[in-house]
Design an enzyme around this catalytic site. Sequence first.
Site, mmCIF file in Angstrom:
data_model
loop_
_atom_site.group_PDB
_atom_site.id
_atom_site.type_symbol
_atom_site.label_atom_id
_atom_site.label_comp_id
_atom_site.label_asym_id
_atom_site.label_seq_id
_atom_site.Cartn_x
_atom_site.Cartn_y
_atom_site.Cartn_z
ATOM 1 N N ASN A 124 0.776 -0.812 0.030
ATOM 2 C CA ASN A 124 -0.219 0.055 -0.246
ATOM 3 C C ASN A 124 0.827 1.452 -0.187
ATOM 4 O O ASN A 124 2.207 1.105 0.332
ATOM 5 C CB ASN A 124 -1.017 0.136 1.184
ATOM 6 C CG ASN A 124 -0.170 0.367 1.902
ATOM 7 O OD1 ASN A 124 0.662 0.992 2.829
ATOM 8 N ND2 ASN A 124 -0.332 -1.300 2.925
ATOM 9 N N ASP B 183 -3.458 -6.365 4.976
ATOM 10 C CA ASP B 183 -4.191 -7.273 5.334
ATOM 11 C C ASP B 183 -4.775 -8.815 5.165
ATOM 12 O O ASP B 183 -4.950 -9.532 5.019
ATOM 13 C CB ASP B 183 -5.478 -6.382 5.313
ATOM 14 C CG ASP B 183 -5.258 -5.366 6.558
ATOM 15 O OD1 ASP B 183 -5.060 -5.474 7.672
ATOM 16 O OD2 ASP B 183 -6.189 -4.210 6.724
ATOM 17 N N PHE C 191 -4.014 3.052 14.945
ATOM 18 C CA PHE C 191 -4.249 4.164 14.138
ATOM 19 C C PHE C 191 -5.644 3.622 14.041
ATOM 20 O O PHE C 191 -5.524 2.102 13.566
ATOM 21 C CB PHE C 191 -3.169 4.298 13.321
ATOM 22 C CG PHE C 191 -2.758 5.696 13.963
ATOM 23 C CD1 PHE C 191 -2.777 6.626 13.622
ATOM 24 C CD2 PHE C 191 -1.688 4.948 14.942
ATOM 25 C CE1 PHE C 191 -1.724 7.728 13.710
ATOM 26 C CE2 PHE C 191 -0.632 6.222 15.558
ATOM 27 C CZ PHE C 191 -0.854 7.417 14.251
ATOM 28 N N LYS D 188 -12.168 -1.244 16.746
ATOM 29 C CA LYS D 188 -10.584 -1.216 16.678
ATOM 30 C C LYS D 188 -10.556 -0.460 18.333
ATOM 31 O O LYS D 188 -9.312 -1.991 18.398
ATOM 32 C CB LYS D 188 -10.492 -0.932 15.826
ATOM 33 C CG LYS D 188 -9.165 -0.893 15.252
ATOM 34 C CD LYS D 188 -8.448 -0.108 13.777
ATOM 35 C CE LYS D 188 -6.967 -1.019 13.444
ATOM 36 N NZ LYS D 188 -6.466 -0.358 12.622
ATOM 37 N N LYS E 206 -8.799 -4.309 20.361
ATOM 38 C CA LYS E 206 -7.164 -4.610 20.003
ATOM 39 C C LYS E 206 -6.721 -3.771 21.959
ATOM 40 O O LYS E 206 -5.683 -3.609 21.522
ATOM 41 C CB LYS E 206 -6.467 -3.791 19.195
ATOM 42 C CG LYS E 206 -7.325 -4.479 17.976
ATOM 43 C CD LYS E 206 -6.399 -3.679 16.405
ATOM 44 C CE LYS E 206 -7.138 -4.768 15.209
ATOM 45 N NZ LYS E 206 -6.473 -4.705 14.195
#
Length: 403
Positions: free
Chosen positions: A212, A291, A335, A350, A354
């Site tokens: 990416n 991912d 992030f 998220k 996490k």
Amino acid sequence: MFANGFKGKNVLVGLTGGIAIYKVCELIRKFKNSGANVKVILSKGAEKFVTPLLFASLSGQKAYTEEDFFKPTGEILHIELANFPDVVVIAPATASFIAKLASGQADELLLSTLLATKAPVYIFPAMNTNMWEHPATQRNIEILKTWGYRIYEPASGILACDTTGKGRLPEVEEIFETLQAHFVKKTLLNHKVLITGGPTKEYIDEVRCITNDSSGKMAFLLAKEAYYRGAEVYLIWGGKDLPGVFPRINEFLGIPYPKVFPVSTTKEMLEVAKRIFPKCRLAIFAAAPCDFRPKTAFKGKLKKQEVLTLDLELTEDIAKTLSSQKKPDQITIGFALENPENLEKYALTKKQEKNFDLIVANPISTLSAEISDFIVFTPKDKLYFNQVSKDYLAKVLFDLVGV
Ligand SMILES: Cc1cc2nc3c(=O)[nH]c(=O)nc-3n(C[C@H](O)[C@H](O)[C@H](O)COP(=O)(O)O)c2cc1C
């Protein structure tokens, strides 16, 4: 909170007679533009290369020379100048100036001021390699170090005398950053900080990969800020070259230079992170790991007609894997880069999933941008930052988690 380090600070710049003096014009401009109050003293040698007019114009204040030293104005100039600074910068510092300072001479305005000041002094020597390596210069440097002067060793490269070797004045940005670090509170001394940064790559064959556009800039700036706060920094890096250099302030602070661990795939990033995470006070997951990966990585280079469909599987989730090992005294920051319509919702999910203490939600346009909008979810608040630099955000995040 969120203070710019130079704002309102008094910086005294001493110029001595070396060719690299031309670089210092830009440095003075940068100090001034950052809100510092800058005064300049030219040595006798410096006056042979430049006139004070240039430096008075750049600093917005009178630039001092030998002529001012013995003027019957009723003020004792060298004591006034010695009491002025929060920090002193000597750049470039000639071999002659270093020798005089090491022998305690005070027969010039700049030298008298230095003997009289109690402010910390940063010295940036620049000279021909043989002059630098001469035992006299090396002895003088050692003397100055033992007296607490912060000597920033010259860089290596092509010198003005057309030779190559050690003796260059570091680039202006590096000098500026060194002084920037000086004004940062050392809140992370004796702490280890892990930061993941850059993209990862997943190989389709031995030539092609999925990746990416992450520049890794945010992670680099976070690593720099942690280093400036005195931390032992571990940067697990999936990108190509780092987008800047870490100034060599480690010697002044008595901390290690940041350790950079280059990795390629998400799995590699996780493996290194697993080793480092348990000993860290703070971990920041700023990387953009890939991912997905192809279920099979082909040997060699695929011919055009060989594969039309890629069979993908999910890669390891680094932050989620490590969150299960998180100890109560560890802090984690994540992030979330998402589509604008669901940005806040996904970021909050998220954060919970996490177990992050803080999460930064940013739109996709942040990827390679210099400035962007950010939403920061702290344990208690939701804060909006509109069009701020990544540099600014990096500083803010440490303040928000209280380190
Ligand atoms: C063209 C030229 C370039 C010089 N460049 C340097 C230099 O880069 N580093 C250095 O230590 N001395 C250099 N010198 C020697 C110094 O200018 C000289 O030692 C002078 O006395 C230093 O004075 P100051 O320490 O008062 O500034 C250079 C001299 C000349 C003529």
